[in-house]
Design a protein around this motif. Structure first.
Motif, mmCIF file in Angstrom:
data_model
loop_
_atom_site.group_PDB
_atom_site.id
_atom_site.type_symbol
_atom_site.label_atom_id
_atom_site.label_comp_id
_atom_site.label_asym_id
_atom_site.label_seq_id
_atom_site.Cartn_x
_atom_site.Cartn_y
_atom_site.Cartn_z
ATOM 1 N N ARG A 215 58.476 45.103 25.265
ATOM 2 C CA ARG A 215 57.949 46.456 25.529
ATOM 3 C C ARG A 215 59.056 47.425 25.925
ATOM 4 N N GLU A 238 44.844 43.971 18.233
ATOM 5 C CA GLU A 238 44.991 44.934 19.335
ATOM 6 C C GLU A 238 46.448 45.022 19.785
ATOM 7 N N ARG A 241 48.499 47.007 17.341
ATOM 8 C CA ARG A 241 48.344 48.458 17.522
ATOM 9 C C ARG A 241 49.175 48.941 18.706
ATOM 10 N N GLU A 242 49.250 48.132 19.765
ATOM 11 C CA GLU A 242 50.089 48.515 20.902
ATOM 12 C C GLU A 242 51.561 48.539 20.501
ATOM 13 N N SER A 245 52.272 51.681 18.779
ATOM 14 C CA SER A 245 52.329 52.833 19.687
ATOM 15 C C SER A 245 53.648 52.885 20.457
#
Length: 283
Positions: A215, A238, A241-242, A245
């Motif tokens: 991250r 999910e 998709r993170e 982003s």
């Protein structure tokens, strides 16, 4: 382990392995870094980065299918394959090894880097630290954990009495149920080396490295990035998709159907198709 014979492997696989790589070595921080090369040096470059406890031979049946119009280099990160072991490891050092492998492999212009699992961490770090050397990145099924899925405790060196015994102990990390037997055989045979007492694995069992959580790396990348999510892998829709982003650059998400975390072992031609498409779009 009951390995299929080479004669039972499909023709595409036998043809790919017949295109034997050129083996080269370079040096980074006084440690040998080994690499395999395919294709002509004047073609656009692609560097392939293996996962944890793996090695450049995991790409032996993939790289030739990308090399018709490209210079393809697969690196053994230090502590893996035929590269040197070190007293300590660091993901930023591995990123430097990726760039050094490109240079040693005859890649003389910005290149695309592809990394699987832990190699996806290294690929992301390479993108963050060496953006001017890259045209783009592809990360294969690297989850948003604090550490790569192959991370394990350091352990003593294990030595097996004979080659067949150690080949029978070959497993993927993390485990995967579906492995094409002819690919499993080739990779297992490339994963071992003879020592005085018998046979052992080519990775450093004491390897531990500090990691920046993925991250924290992804937002630093400013080159086009593709993320390949495998249907039966470690990244949920999910999480994908993170990941998208977190990436501030142009991003493509690719879903690889009916593939496990190690798609080069169960869905190799689908993986090749995805990589060919990504590379062509980058051109």
């Amino acid at each position: 382990m009951d390995f299929d014979s080479d004669a039972e492997a499909p023709s595409w696989f036998r043809t790919a392995l017949a295109e034997r790589p050129e083996h080269r070595d370079t040096t980074v921080d006084d440690g040998k870094v080994h690499l395999r090369c395919w294709g002509a040096e004047h073609h656009p470059g692609v560097v392939l980065v293996h996962g944890g406890s793996a090695h450049s031979g995991w790409w032996d049946h993939i790289a030739p299918l990308l090399a018709q119009h490209r210079r393809v280099v697969a690196v053994d990160l230090s502590g893996h394959g035929d590269s040197a072991a070190r007293e300590s490891y660091d993901i930023t050092l591995w990123a430097r090894e990726v760039v050094a492998a490109a240079d040693a492999g005859g890649v003389d212009r910005p290149f695309h880097v592809v990394g699987h699992s832990m190699g996806g961490w290294v690929t992301a770090q390479t993108g963050a630290d060496f953006a001017d050397r890259l045209t783009g990145l592809t990360i294969i099924d690297s989850p948003l954990n604090d550490r790569p899925p192959e991370n394990r405790r350091a352990r003593p060196v294990r030595v097996y009495p004979d080659r067949e015994t150690i080949l029978g102990r070959f497993r993927t990390l993390p485990p995967q149920d579906v492995l094409l037997p002819y690919i499993r055989r080739h990779i297992a045979e490339e994963s071992v080396r003879a020592v005085d007492e018998g046979w052992t694995w080519k990775f450093d069992p004491t390897l531990k490295a500090p990691y920046t959580p993925l991250r924290g790396i992804l937002p630093r990348i400013d080159r086009p990035t593709s993320f390949i999510r495998t249907e039966h892998g470690l990244v949920s829709p999910e999480m994908a998709r993170e990941i998208r982003s977190l990436l501030r650059c142009r991003t493509v998400l690719v879903d690889l159907p009916d593939a496990g975390h190690h798609p080069m072992l169960d869905r190799p031609l689908a993986l090749v198709t995805a990589l060919r498409t990504i590379l062509a779009a980058g051109d």
